[in-house]
Every structure is written in structure tokens, then in C-alpha cells.
Design a protein around this motif. Structure first.
Motif, PDB file in Angstrom:
ATOM      1  N   GLY A   1       1.215  54.999  58.426  1.00 54.76           N
ATOM      2  CA  GLY A   1       1.871  55.801  57.405  1.00 54.76           C
ATOM      3  C   GLY A   1       3.305  56.184  57.700  1.00 54.76           C
ATOM      4  N   ARG A   2       3.838  55.825  58.849  1.00 54.25           N
ATOM      5  CA  ARG A   2       5.211  56.179  59.214  1.00 54.25           C
ATOM      6  C   ARG A   2       6.107  54.947  59.142  1.00 54.25           C
ATOM      7  NH1 ARG A   2       7.509  57.867  65.193  1.00 54.25           N
ATOM      8  NH2 ARG A   2       9.708  58.024  64.583  1.00 54.25           N
ATOM      9  N   ALA A   3       7.264  55.118  58.508  1.00 57.59           N
ATOM     10  CA  ALA A   3       8.218  54.023  58.383  1.00 57.59           C
ATOM     11  C   ALA A   3       9.121  53.977  59.609  1.00 57.59           C
ATOM     12  CB  ALA A   3       9.057  54.189  57.123  1.00 57.59           C
ATOM     13  N   HIS A   4       9.192  52.808  60.245  1.00 61.32           N
ATOM     14  CA  HIS A   4      10.086  52.588  61.379  1.00 61.32           C
ATOM     15  C   HIS A   4      11.198  51.645  60.920  1.00 61.32           C
ATOM     16  CE1 HIS A   4       7.396  54.374  64.465  1.00 61.32           C
ATOM     17  NE2 HIS A   4       6.443  53.978  63.622  1.00 61.32           N
ATOM     18  N   TRP A   5      12.453  52.097  61.029  1.00 61.50           N
ATOM     19  CA  TRP A   5      13.604  51.309  60.577  1.00 61.50           C
ATOM     20  C   TRP A   5      14.164  50.529  61.759  1.00 61.50           C
ATOM     21  CZ3 TRP A   5      15.632  51.651  55.456  1.00 61.50           C
ATOM     22  CH2 TRP A   5      14.951  52.543  54.630  1.00 61.50           C
ATOM     23  N   ILE A   6      14.400  49.232  61.555  1.00 62.79           N
ATOM     24  CA  ILE A   6      14.806  48.343  62.638  1.00 62.79           C
ATOM     25  C   ILE A   6      16.027  47.538  62.207  1.00 62.79           C
ATOM     26  CG2 ILE A   6      14.074  46.502  64.191  1.00 62.79           C
ATOM     27  CD1 ILE A   6      11.155  47.195  63.382  1.00 62.79           C
ATOM     28  N   ASP A   7      17.109  47.660  62.958  1.00 56.13           N
ATOM     29  CA  ASP A   7      18.297  46.834  62.738  1.00 56.13           C
ATOM     30  C   ASP A   7      18.332  45.768  63.823  1.00 56.13           C
ATOM     31  OD1 ASP A   7      20.796  45.669  62.474  1.00 56.13           O
ATOM     32  OD2 ASP A   7      21.798  47.546  61.972  1.00 56.13           O
TER      33      ASP A   7
END
Length: 692
Positions: A422-428
Motif C-alpha cells: 500500500g505504500r508508493a516508493h518513487w524511484i529515479d
């Protein structure tokens, strides 16, 4: 991602000093003189393109403009030019127009007109070579309609074929663009001349698939604009979403619905630098798109290359190998992310590649790709590992924001969003020395549209950056000698973006370069800083998930001027250099009277300096404790001294918060900075006693 429409290449988004170089001229003349060679009599002639035969064919197609895109009726300007513009600027754009027409079969025609009056020699050197014409010959045809100069006496000089060159776009060796650039070199220009250029590009972009969209910046960099017009035409009944500062006028002609935005008396756009790049987000612009909904954008993106979400015969086994034995989803995601970051170098190249990523198999095989290529590779790998994944498209800080009111594929960057429990992890994937789910400042607080493997599209804003995303904890031991020298032992623990900077300076670099980096960083401490040793654990340096810890040993010279006689008082100034390097010594530049100053990367800095005075040195009056608190951050100094007068401890703390400074707060902010500099510059009187 590459820009969607090739907006005015010069001077709207280019470096203004990229024309003739007067310094190079002077150096060349000196060299010729030293060699005994005759000097050129007329230096200006040397800047012209090579002379071609008079019968030279035009490298661009010539022809009349479309009936719906004629020249303005008055080349001198539809309005009077403000007197202050004539006195203060080297050039004035009298008219700039861009007309976009979408035909029923998906062909897009863009007709652009630029009329500029040159007022001085500097502007002639910059604008005398027109460089705005860009086109992709793979699907576009470019036609030059008008190219002439009008002198102050009204005489007209047409550009000749030999004065037009077409070349490949300049590359920075990380991005290879398929576009061509036409350069029109107008000869004999004098102050007061007016240059007129009009051209059209026409073609069917295979990626657009019958749609049209863009983000049009209004105004020109460094020069004022008297009138600018944007016209967007679509077939009657075709949806057109648009958002702009002003309200367009609309009319229908020959089965085309036209929307027209007209702006007048535009002041110059700010020349961009490291402190003002964010102003591009605040400049007037027009977002337009024929996509009816955001879901249609998601479907379009999926159909560009549907198979890029699958892990093929090369990617699949690699994923299985990398996550073998790992059951925690976050650790799986971290392993896969770091593999992509450390094994795929950044390189953007290929036809039909503005929005269409290369396949994961090709990216893996070539070991290179741009942001959308590496993001799509990682997305396929995460899906293979059982992790829900989406591609987020956004405009990075300074490129403009995605507008939620205008369904459009416009974007300048792509990142990955992995949802775990349920948690969004942002990856560049291009931020290769950061933790797996750490975003840099350019990606934070940006409106994004997210698309998953089924083409489902949704809007979401990337997380805002906080002071906790960039932290330093410094411990310094300073032993000061009576001659003004000192030995320094300094340990630093860096987290988040702070660790990225050090890893960039330390990884795969020899000891000498590491020392030089730290010497430059600590130059506020003394007249001369010589780092003798840098101790950093290799395992910690390569563990991108962990805070970076290292120690350095240095000798300081010129910390203070030594006393001449016993009993003399000398001032000792101590500080934490990181605060100056990252904030206090930076020049504060406000973009304009109506534009706020955006504070750079928020951070937390904690520094403890233990000081030991040797010989007969004693401090006679420790500095007072101080604390400043504002909406933009806090600055604090604490002091603890022992009774001997030879040992004391300084504790500095600085916190810069995210935010903006606008209007009447400007004066308060400058006063805060002045107080912060005084707080972080601890001034201690030292006394040199008699030797026992």
C-alpha cells in the motif's frame, strides 16, 4: 524525455553566449602577430560562413507560407515600442508567432514567424545567426518562406542560399537528437536593422498517432517582446483542451476551429542560472492537447510499444538471479533498482524515441538508455519479481509542471513508482548514487501522470522534499597552536542527498581528488587548508542504502595572525564551513519584483567543534549563545567552555526548510541571513600569556 515541440531554440531556451567568441578573436590575433603573420584587416568577415558558389542550391525548401499564416501587416510592430526598451536592450522582438494546425489525417503543420529589431553590436553578435529552425527529416519537411533584413532606411536585403547551412543538432554526448538545425547567417547587419524569418515544418509524427499537444512558453530570454501570438487549429468537432494565463479568441475557418492567444509588451524572461532555473515553472505558457481524457493518454502510451512491460529471455533469468533467496519485497526492489542504476549508463538515442522506450531486452543488451528506457527496464524487472509498478511522467523543476486540467503526454522525465503493502516508493533510475527510493530535488513535488502495464492512467503528485532528505552530522577536533596553525580531525556522517554528493566525489576517485574536494569545502576555516588523509570504508562507500561516514585529517594555516607580544589579544573566528558552502555564502538573487525566491534543497546540519588551545593561548570571553527561527529555517549556536580557558566546545545547528520568499518577506529574509552569518561566525578573543 526529449522536448515535445522544438520550441524557439534561440534565444528562448539556448545559451546566449554560444555565438562568436571575442576572447577567442583576441587570442588568435596575438598568436598570428607572434608568428609574424599578417593580421586580418576586417575581423568581421572571418565570422561569416565559407563563400559558396553563387549558384549554390538552397539546403532548405523555399516556398510561400500557408494562406492562414501570413506575415504581420506592419513589420515595424503593431504597437509603439516603449522608449525604455530602445534604451536598455540590445534587441526587441517586434513580433513572434507560432501557428499549429492539426489535419484530419494527423499531419501537423507549424508555421513560425520571428521579427526582431537589432539595436546594438552585442545583440548582432548573438542574434545575427538565426538558429531557431529545427525539424526531424524522418517525418517532417521544412520550408523557408521569408528570410530578409530591413535597414533603418527601409532597404531590404534577401538572404542568399550560400548564407544558409543545415547541420545535425549539437550533442552533449549523452543525448543524440535526430533533428536538423538550419542556421541563417545574415551578412552586413548594422544597429537599427530588422531581421524577418518565417518557416514551416509539416509532417506526421509517428508517435503522436493523430493527436497534437505541447507546452508553449511565452516570451523570449533576455529580450523584450512587443507582440507574441499562438494559434492552435484542429478539425471542427475535435477536442482541444488548453490552459493559459489569458483567454483565447476563437473562430472557425474552412473546417478548422482556431484558438488564438495574443500577448503584448512582454518583459524579457530571466537568464537561467543555478539559482533561478525554477523560474521556468512560473513563466507564462500555454498547455494544449487534443487528448480527450487522461485515460486516453494511458491507452496511447501503452499502444506505443505494448511488449515493453514483459521480462524477456534475457531480463527474466537476470531478475530471478538477483532476487534469489530474498523474500522481503522492499529488499527485492532495492536489489533490482541498484543493479539498473549501476549497470545501465545514461544515453538517449534512436528514431521515434521522444516517448517510445526501447525494449528492456535491447536496453539490457546495450547497457545504455535514457530515463524512460531505464525506468521501463526496471518496471519490467519489478513486475517479474511480483511488485506492482507504474511509470510516472513529469516535468522536472524548471521545465514546467504537468497540468492536471489538460490531458496530455507532455513531460520531460520518467521515474518508476513501485507500490509495496500500500505504500508508493518513487524511484529515479538516473539518480545512480542515491538510495533506491530517494528522489532528488528536481523530481520532488511534481504533478505526474502514472501508467501501469494495463494502460490505466492516474494522476499523483511526487512527494515533497524535506530537510530530513539531506543531513550532515559533523564532529571536529581542533588543536590550535600559538603561531596561528592548527591540526584538525573531522568526521562526517552524511545522509540522503548529502551522502550522494560525497559519494560522487569519492567513488572511483584517487586520494588526491578526494582531498582536493574536502579542501575546497573547508576553505572558510583558514587561509590555507591541507588535507593529509581521508579515511573512508570501501564497504560503506559502496552501500548506497547506508549513511556515508568518513574521517579526514587536515592542517590549517593562517587561522589567525599570531600575537606579537605577550598579553596581546588576537581575534579567532571559527565556523562550520558546510553552512557557508550550502547556504550562507551564496548570493541571493530574486528573479524579479513579482517573482518569489525558491529556497534550494532543504537540509539539516549539526556540527560540534571541540577546541583545544595550546601553549600560552587562552580564550578570554566565549561567544554568547544565539538562536534565530524563521519560516525559512533556524540557526543556532551553543557554547560550553571550561575554567582553564584553553578548552571549549562550539555547537552549530542549521535547518533550511522548503519554501519561498516573496513580497515584503524579502527584507526579513535578508535580515535573517545577515543574523545567520553572525551566528555561524563565532568570534573569540585570544590572549597570549607569558611563557612559564
Amino acid at each position: 524525455m526529449r522536448p515535445l515541440y522544438p520550441q524557439h531554440f534561440h534565444p528562448r531556451h539556448s545559451t546566449l553566449g554560444s555565438g562568436r567568441n571575442p576572447v577567442a578573436w583576441i587570442v588568435g590575433l596575438v598568436l598570428l602577430a607572434n608568428l609574424g603573420m599578417p593580421l586580418p584587416i576586417t575581423p568581421r568577415l572571418m565570422a561569416e560562413p565559407p563563400v559558396k558558389p553563387a549558384s549554390q542550391a538552397w539546403p532548405l525548401k523555399r516556398g510561400p507560407a500557408p494562406a492562414w499564416a501570413g506575415l504581420p501587416g506592419n513589420l515595424a510592430g503593431a504597437l509603439p515600442v516603449p522608449r525604455e526598451w530602445l534604451e536598455e536592450h540590445g534587441a526587441v522582438f517586434l513580433h513572434v508567432s507560432s501557428r499549429h494546425l492539426l489535419e484530419t489525417d494527423g499531419t501537423i503543420t507549424v508555421c513560425t514567424t520571428e521579427v526582431v529589431r537589432l539595436l546594438g553590436r552585442k545583440a548582432i553578435a548573438i542574434l545575427g545567426d538565426h538558429r531557431s529552425i529545427l525539424f526531424d527529416p524522418a517525418f517532417e519537411e521544412c520550408t523557408l518562406h521569408q528570410a530578409f533584413a530591413v535597414a533603418a532606411d527601409g532597404s531590404r536585403r534577401e538572404l542568399e542560399a550560400r548564407q544558409c547551412q543545415v547541420r545535425d543538432m549539437i550533442t552533449d554526448y549523452a543525448v543524440y537528437d535526430n533533428q536538423k538545425q538550419a542556421i541563417l547567417s545574415f551578412p552586413g547587419l548594422q544597429p537599427g536593422d530588422t531581421v524577418v524569418v518565417q518557416w514551416t515544418t509539416r509532417g506526421k509524427n509517428p508517435e503522436y498517432r493523430g493527436e497534437m499537444f505541447g507546452r508553449h512558453s511565452v516570451g523570449m530570454v533576455a529580450y523584450p517582446t512587443l507582440e507574441e501570438v499562438l494559434e492552435v487549429g484542429v478539425p471542427v468537432g475535435k477536442t482541444l483542451h488548453a490552459q493559459a494565463t489569458g483567454t483565447p479568441t476563437k473562430h472557425t475557418t474552412q473546417g478548422v476551429d482556431w484558438s488564438v492567444w495574443r500577448s503584448v509588451r512582454l518583459e524579457p524572461l530571466e537568464v537561467e542560472d543555478s539559482q533561478t532555473h525554477y523560474l521556468r515553472d512560473q513563466e507564462p505558457h500555454v498547455n494544449f492537447s487534443t487528448f480527450p481524457t487522461w485515460q486516453s493518454v494511458g491507452t496511447w502510451q501503452l499502444n506505443l510499444k505494448p511488449d515493453v512491460w514483459k521480462a524477456g529471455p534475457g531480463v527474466g533469468p537476470l531478475v530471478d538471479q538477483l532476487v534469489a533467496g530474498e523474500s522481503v519485497p522492499e529488499r527485492k526492489a532495492a536489489r533490482l533498482t541498484h543493479w539498473v542504476k549501476r549497470n545501465i549508463r545514461y544515453l538517449s538515442m534512436g528514431a521515434e524515441h521522444h516517448f517510445t522506450p526501447h525494449s528492456p531486452e535491447d536496453v539490457l543488451k546495450n547497457r545504455h538508455g535514457d530515463c524512460k528506457d531505464t525506468a521501463q527496464l526496471l518496471a519490467a524487472m519489478l513486475l517479474r519479481a511480483g511488485i506492482a509498478t507504474e511509470i510516472a511522467s513529469l516535468g522536472v523543476l524548471g521545465d514546467g509542471q504537468v497540468d492536471s486540467r489538460v490531458p496530455s503526454p507532455w513531460a520531460s522525465h520518467a521515474v518508476v513508482v513501485a507500490t509495496i503493502n500500500g505504500r508508493a516508493h518513487w524511484i529515479d533510475t538516473t539518480h545512480d548514487l542515491a538510495a533506491w527510493n530517494h528522489l532528488n530535488e528536481m523530481d520532488c513535488d511534481r504533478q505526474c501522470y502514472l501508467v501501469n502495464a494495463q494502460g490505466v492512467c492516474r494522476l499523483l503528485r511526487s512527494p515533497a522534499n524535506t530537510a530530513a532528505d539531506c543531513q550532515w552530522v559533523c564532529q571536529s577536533k581542533l588543536i590550535i597552536r600559538p603561531d596561528g596553525t592548527a591540526s584538525l580531525t573531522r568526521t562526517i556522517e552524511a545522509r540522503g542527498e548529502a551522502a550522494v554528493s560525497y559519494r560522487d566525489a569519492f567513488l572511483e576517485e584517487p586520494p588526491a581528488r578526494r582531498k582536493k574536494y574536502l579542501e575546497d569545502e573547508m576553505q572558510e576555516l583558514a587561509r590555507e587548508v591541507v588535507v593529509s588523509q581521508v579515511r573512508v570504508d570501501a564497504a560503506n562507500l559502496n552501500d548506497l542504502e547506508a549513511p556515508l561516514r568518513f574521517e579526514c585529517l587536515a592542517e590549517l594555516k593562517g587561522l589567525f595572525d599570531p600575537p606579537v607580544n605577550a598579553g596581546d589579544m588576537v581575534p579567532l573566528s571559527l565556523t562550520e564551513p558546510l553552512a557557508w558552502d550550502k547556504w550562507l555564502s551564496l548570493k541571493t538573487r530574486f528573479g524579479g519584483p513579482d517573482k518569489p525566491l525558491r529556497l534550494e534543497q532543504p537540509f539539516i546540519l549539526e556540527s560540534t567543534i571541540e577546541v583545544e588551545l595550546t601553549g600560552t593561548l587562552k580564550q578570554t570571553q566565549p561567544p554568547e549563545e544565539s538562536r534565530l527561527a524563521t519560516p525559512w529555517g533556524t540557526i543556532a549556536r551553543r557554547v560550553k567552555a571550561d575554567a582553564s580557558g584553553q578548552k571549549f566546545v562550539l555547537r552549530f545547528r542549521a535547518t533550511r526548510l522548503p519554501g519561498e520568499v516573496a513580497g515584503p518577506d524579502r527584507t526579513r529574509y535578508l535580515e535573517f541571513l545577515e543574523g545567520a552569518r553572525e551566528t555561524f561566525q563565532a568570534l573569540l578573543p585570544l590572549e597570549s600569556g607569558k611563557s612559564p
